[in-house]
Design an enzyme around this catalytic site. Structure first.
Site, PDB file in Angstrom:
ATOM      1  N   GLN A 119       0.857  -1.195   0.000  1.00  0.00           N
ATOM      2  CA  GLN A 119       0.000   0.000   0.000  1.00  0.00           C
ATOM      3  C   GLN A 119       0.889   1.240   0.000  1.00  0.00           C
ATOM      4  O   GLN A 119       1.607   1.483   0.974  1.00  0.00           O
ATOM      5  CB  GLN A 119      -0.865  -0.042   1.256  1.00  0.00           C
ATOM      6  CG  GLN A 119      -1.726   1.168   1.472  1.00  0.00           C
ATOM      7  CD  GLN A 119      -1.978   1.413   2.956  1.00  0.00           C
ATOM      8  OE1 GLN A 119      -1.320   0.821   3.804  1.00  0.00           O
ATOM      9  NE2 GLN A 119      -2.904   2.275   3.270  1.00  0.00           N
ATOM     10  N   SER A 122       1.843   6.719   2.275  1.00  0.00           N
ATOM     11  CA  SER A 122       2.668   7.669   3.038  1.00  0.00           C
ATOM     12  C   SER A 122       3.879   8.154   2.239  1.00  0.00           C
ATOM     13  O   SER A 122       4.464   7.402   1.456  1.00  0.00           O
ATOM     14  CB  SER A 122       3.183   7.021   4.322  1.00  0.00           C
ATOM     15  OG  SER A 122       2.109   6.553   5.087  1.00  0.00           O
ATOM     16  N   SER A 154       5.109  -1.148   3.884  1.00  0.00           N
ATOM     17  CA  SER A 154       5.308  -2.499   4.406  1.00  0.00           C
ATOM     18  C   SER A 154       5.355  -3.521   3.270  1.00  0.00           C
ATOM     19  O   SER A 154       4.614  -3.397   2.295  1.00  0.00           O
ATOM     20  CB  SER A 154       4.157  -2.890   5.338  1.00  0.00           C
ATOM     21  OG  SER A 154       4.019  -1.961   6.370  1.00  0.00           O
ATOM     22  N   GLU A 237      -8.092  -0.988   6.346  1.00  0.00           N
ATOM     23  CA  GLU A 237      -6.817  -1.112   7.058  1.00  0.00           C
ATOM     24  C   GLU A 237      -7.050  -1.168   8.565  1.00  0.00           C
ATOM     25  O   GLU A 237      -6.524  -2.042   9.253  1.00  0.00           O
ATOM     26  CB  GLU A 237      -5.921   0.075   6.708  1.00  0.00           C
ATOM     27  CG  GLU A 237      -4.614   0.095   7.501  1.00  0.00           C
ATOM     28  CD  GLU A 237      -3.593   1.092   6.972  1.00  0.00           C
ATOM     29  OE1 GLU A 237      -3.997   2.107   6.380  1.00  0.00           O
ATOM     30  OE2 GLU A 237      -2.391   0.836   7.133  1.00  0.00           O
ATOM     31  N   ASN A 358      -2.169   7.055  17.132  1.00  0.00           N
ATOM     32  CA  ASN A 358      -3.211   7.106  18.179  1.00  0.00           C
ATOM     33  C   ASN A 358      -3.868   8.488  18.241  1.00  0.00           C
ATOM     34  O   ASN A 358      -5.074   8.604  18.449  1.00  0.00           O
ATOM     35  CB  ASN A 358      -2.605   6.773  19.541  1.00  0.00           C
ATOM     36  CG  ASN A 358      -2.250   5.304  19.652  1.00  0.00           C
ATOM     37  OD1 ASN A 358      -2.387   4.555  18.684  1.00  0.00           O
ATOM     38  ND2 ASN A 358      -1.789   4.874  20.825  1.00  0.00           N
ATOM     39  N   GLU A 359      -3.046   9.544  18.052  1.00  0.00           N
ATOM     40  CA  GLU A 359      -3.603  10.902  18.117  1.00  0.00           C
ATOM     41  C   GLU A 359      -4.615  11.103  16.985  1.00  0.00           C
ATOM     42  O   GLU A 359      -5.686  11.686  17.190  1.00  0.00           O
ATOM     43  CB  GLU A 359      -2.486  11.951  18.007  1.00  0.00           C
ATOM     44  CG  GLU A 359      -1.556  12.034  19.210  1.00  0.00           C
ATOM     45  CD  GLU A 359      -0.551  10.885  19.274  1.00  0.00           C
ATOM     46  OE1 GLU A 359      -0.268  10.256  18.224  1.00  0.00           O
ATOM     47  OE2 GLU A 359      -0.054  10.590  20.382  1.00  0.00           O
TER      48      GLU A 359
HETATM   49  C1  LIG Z   1       5.096  -0.453  11.072  1.00  0.00           C
HETATM   50  C2  LIG Z   1       4.569   0.571  10.112  1.00  0.00           C
HETATM   51  C3  LIG Z   1       4.093   0.163   8.879  1.00  0.00           C
HETATM   52  C4  LIG Z   1       3.609   1.098   7.964  1.00  0.00           C
HETATM   53  N1  LIG Z   1       3.183   0.641   6.758  1.00  0.00           N
HETATM   54  C5  LIG Z   1       2.742   1.543   5.850  1.00  0.00           C
HETATM   55  C6  LIG Z   1       2.342   1.092   4.542  1.00  0.00           C
HETATM   56  O1  LIG Z   1       2.386  -0.103   4.224  1.00  0.00           O
HETATM   57  N2  LIG Z   1       1.940   2.011   3.642  1.00  0.00           N
HETATM   58  C7  LIG Z   1       1.884   3.353   3.938  1.00  0.00           C
HETATM   59  O2  LIG Z   1       1.465   4.130   3.088  1.00  0.00           O
HETATM   60  N3  LIG Z   1       2.280   3.819   5.163  1.00  0.00           N
HETATM   61  C8  LIG Z   1       2.706   2.943   6.122  1.00  0.00           C
HETATM   62  N4  LIG Z   1       3.113   3.394   7.362  1.00  0.00           N
HETATM   63  C9  LIG Z   1       3.138   4.844   7.628  1.00  0.00           C
HETATM   64  C10 LIG Z   1       2.095   5.322   8.620  1.00  0.00           C
HETATM   65  O3  LIG Z   1       0.822   5.369   8.039  1.00  0.00           O
HETATM   66  C11 LIG Z   1       2.556   6.706   9.111  1.00  0.00           C
HETATM   67  O4  LIG Z   1       3.762   6.507   9.844  1.00  0.00           O
HETATM   68  C12 LIG Z   1       1.551   7.374   9.977  1.00  0.00           C
HETATM   69  O5  LIG Z   1       0.402   7.737   9.235  1.00  0.00           O
HETATM   70  C13 LIG Z   1       2.129   8.625  10.669  1.00  0.00           C
HETATM   71  O6  LIG Z   1       2.711   9.476   9.736  1.00  0.00           O
HETATM   72  P1  LIG Z   1       4.190  10.063   9.963  1.00  0.00           P
HETATM   73  O7  LIG Z   1       5.072   8.918  10.305  1.00  0.00           O
HETATM   74  O8  LIG Z   1       4.509  10.879   8.777  1.00  0.00           O
HETATM   75  O9  LIG Z   1       4.053  10.974  11.257  1.00  0.00           O
HETATM   76  P2  LIG Z   1       3.501  12.448  11.315  1.00  0.00           P
HETATM   77  O10 LIG Z   1       2.225  12.541  10.552  1.00  0.00           O
HETATM   78  O11 LIG Z   1       4.581  13.385  10.940  1.00  0.00           O
HETATM   79  O12 LIG Z   1       3.161  12.609  12.849  1.00  0.00           O
HETATM   80  C14 LIG Z   1       4.161  12.923  13.828  1.00  0.00           C
HETATM   81  C15 LIG Z   1       3.459  13.048  15.186  1.00  0.00           C
HETATM   82  O13 LIG Z   1       2.530  14.151  15.148  1.00  0.00           O
HETATM   83  C16 LIG Z   1       1.234  13.721  15.540  1.00  0.00           C
HETATM   84  N5  LIG Z   1       0.223  14.439  14.734  1.00  0.00           N
HETATM   85  C17 LIG Z   1       0.256  14.667  13.394  1.00  0.00           C
HETATM   86  N6  LIG Z   1      -0.857  15.318  13.007  1.00  0.00           N
HETATM   87  C18 LIG Z   1      -1.614  15.505  14.140  1.00  0.00           C
HETATM   88  C19 LIG Z   1      -2.880  16.108  14.385  1.00  0.00           C
HETATM   89  N7  LIG Z   1      -3.594  16.659  13.399  1.00  0.00           N
HETATM   90  N8  LIG Z   1      -3.353  16.071  15.669  1.00  0.00           N
HETATM   91  C20 LIG Z   1      -2.638  15.512  16.677  1.00  0.00           C
HETATM   92  N9  LIG Z   1      -1.423  14.928  16.498  1.00  0.00           N
HETATM   93  C21 LIG Z   1      -0.922  14.919  15.242  1.00  0.00           C
HETATM   94  C22 LIG Z   1       1.210  12.234  15.196  1.00  0.00           C
HETATM   95  O14 LIG Z   1       0.234  11.556  16.005  1.00  0.00           O
HETATM   96  C23 LIG Z   1       2.642  11.824  15.564  1.00  0.00           C
HETATM   97  O15 LIG Z   1       2.749  11.599  16.943  1.00  0.00           O
HETATM   98  C24 LIG Z   1       3.599   2.481   8.301  1.00  0.00           C
HETATM   99  C25 LIG Z   1       4.089   2.896   9.537  1.00  0.00           C
HETATM  100  C26 LIG Z   1       4.567   1.965  10.449  1.00  0.00           C
HETATM  101  C27 LIG Z   1       5.074   2.438  11.769  1.00  0.00           C
END
Ligand SMILES: Cc1cc2nc3c(=O)[nH]c(=O)nc-3n(C[C@H](O)[C@H](O)[C@H](O)COP(=O)(O)OP(=O)(O)OC[C@H]3O[C@@H](n4cnc5c(N)ncnc54)[C@H](O)[C@@H]3O)c2cc1C
Length: 393
Positions: A119, A122, A154, A237, A358-359
């Site tokens: 998928q 991100s 992933s 998902e 979680n947020e």
């Molecule tokens: C094990 C794993 C597998 C994954 N697999 C996939 C995959 O197969 N395909 C894919 O597309 N993605 C995948 N992801 C990505 C995942 O969807 C993102 O890591 C996730 O959506 C968070 O985005 P970010 O890492 O850019 O963090 P950010 O969006 O930059 O967030 C950073 C912090 O800010 C907080 N935050 C951000 N916006 C807000 C808000 N509006 N209100 C409150 N808090 C906020 C977040 O909660 C977090 O604590 C995977 C991630 C992990 C850990």
């Protein structure tokens, strides 16, 4: 066949065919071959896609059979991890939104484990705010050309196909200019680089698209309607993560209730208390998931309650890891003796991020389940090209 008979047959198939050895998170090439052979046997025996439409290669049975098989499979550890994205997210999205041609081409090979899916949503500047993504798809005479970067994808190092979210119009607000495609992960211009996480394994990857050609028939849904397609995938998902699709059972999981109850001193009242809490929370989540699955089958859209299930699982996973750490003491950080306990503990926080943090789950529940005032969205009506977003300057 009545449900008891179905369950008995499933059990005896599992006894004869399923290894009780553990599931490899990152199985490597040999492990993928073993996993593919297992999925082919599972499909041929009628236990893959149990409730998927028969027309597209599923078994066309109900949630009762799906659940009966999952319950029997809990005593085994099935090597299905590499198929979890396809089975839990990409396949269900194609069932809902794919063209007849896409369903006919992709669903049966996906269910039989012949092809692995990933998928691609991100990006470095678009995770929680995935609608800020910048990977561009530009229309050509015979399809589309895609350039950009994805991350945290992933199982992409093993994938044959991906469900890709791209930007197709920069002149409209960010949610309105997205489109979804099926992309061939072996196409020229696709580069996959595994990323190692703190478990020591490469669960996810970064992906580069350099002028990758995608045929017109690979568009999923309508042009610029990718956000609603993405919402469909994200709903699947959250439900699949919380219900453990493709996770192949908890039997061998060193932090699961069943394992802990047999390996720790349950005579200690404090330990007993915590195990009871672990049991109750696991059971309550399983029942909640069961209810959401039954409602979905009956045509009742679970909507944002899927986010509640996903949040509960993420918190449960941290509780399990904390409990196992306090019970194991210093051994919890030892990567000796195959490091399985340490590996499971190190993997626990991933569930609080993958599939939405979680947020973000709390924001969704606040907005759409509790009807609290939504977060301010100053960029809602601004054309994407005028936004300073993600990694754009
Ligand atoms: C094990 C794993 C597998 C994954 N697999 C996939 C995959 O197969 N395909 C894919 O597309 N993605 C995948 N992801 C990505 C995942 O969807 C993102 O890591 C996730 O959506 C968070 O985005 P970010 O890492 O850019 O963090 P950010 O969006 O930059 O967030 C950073 C912090 O800010 C907080 N935050 C951000 N916006 C807000 C808000 N509006 N209100 C409150 N808090 C906020 C977040 O909660 C977090 O604590 C995977 C991630 C992990 C850990």
């Amino acid at each position: 066949m009545n449900l008891e008979e179905y369950r008995r047959r499933a059990r005896s198939w599992l006894e004869a065919n399923a290894q009780r050895s553990r599931d490899e998170d990152d199985p490597g090439a040999d492990g993928v071959a073993v996993a593919k052979a297992f999925m082919a046997d599972l499909y041929d025996a009628g236990y893959s896609g149990i409730s998927w439409p028969a027309e597209w290669g599923g078994q066309g049975l109900g949630q009762a059979e799906e659940r009966a098989f999952a319950e029997e499979a809990k005593d085994f550890t099935l090597p299905t991890y590499v198929f979890s994205i396809g089975l839990g997210m990409c396949g269900p999205t194609l069932v809902d939104l794919g063209t007849p041609g896409q369903k006919a081409r992709h669903l049966r090979p996906l269910l039989r484990g012949e092809e692995i899916w990933c998928q691609l949503f991100s990006e470095p500047g678009a995770g929680s705010d995935v609608a800020a993504l910048q990977t561009r798809a530009t229309e050509t005479e015979d399809g589309w050309v895609v350039s950009g970067q994805k991350v945290w994808t992933s199982v992409a190092q093993h994938a044959d196909w991906g469900l890709l979210l791209t930007r197709t119009d920069v002149d409209v607000p960010k949610h309105k200019g997205l489109s979804m495609f099926v992309v061939d992960m072996h196409a020229p211009g696709v580069t996959v680089r595994p990323l190692r996480d703190m478990t020591g394994r490469a669960h996810f990857n970064e992906i580069f698209f350099d002028d990758v050609h995608i045929p017109a028939e690979n568009l999923v849904g309508r042009v610029n309607d990718g956000w609603s397609c993405a919402v469909t995938t994200l709903l699947h998902e959250r439900l699949s993560i919380s219900s453990g699709v493709g996770m192949g059972g908890q039997k061998d999981n060193p932090v699961a209730f069943e394992t802990l109850r047999h390996t720790v001193d349950t005579g200690d009242p404090l330990v007993k208390d915590q195990l009871v809490e672990l049991y109750i929370r696991s059971r309550a989540l399983a029942l909640f998931n069961q209810r959401l699955a039954q409602e979905t089958k009956a045509g009742i859209f679970p909507g944002a309650r899927g986010s509640a299930a996903k949040l509960l699982l993420a918190e449960l996973s941290m509780f399990q890891a904390d409990l196992a750490t306090s019970l194991a003491g210093p051994e919890a950080v030892a990567y000796e003796d195959d490091g399985r306990l340490a590996g499971s503990i190190a993997l626990a926080p991933a569930l609080s991020l993958g599939g939405g943090t979680n947020e973000i789950m709390r924001n969704i529940i606040g907005d759409r389940v509790l009807n609290l005032p939504p977060e301010p969205r100053v960029d809602k009506n601004v054309p994407f090209k005028d936004l300073k977003t993600g990694t754009r300057q």
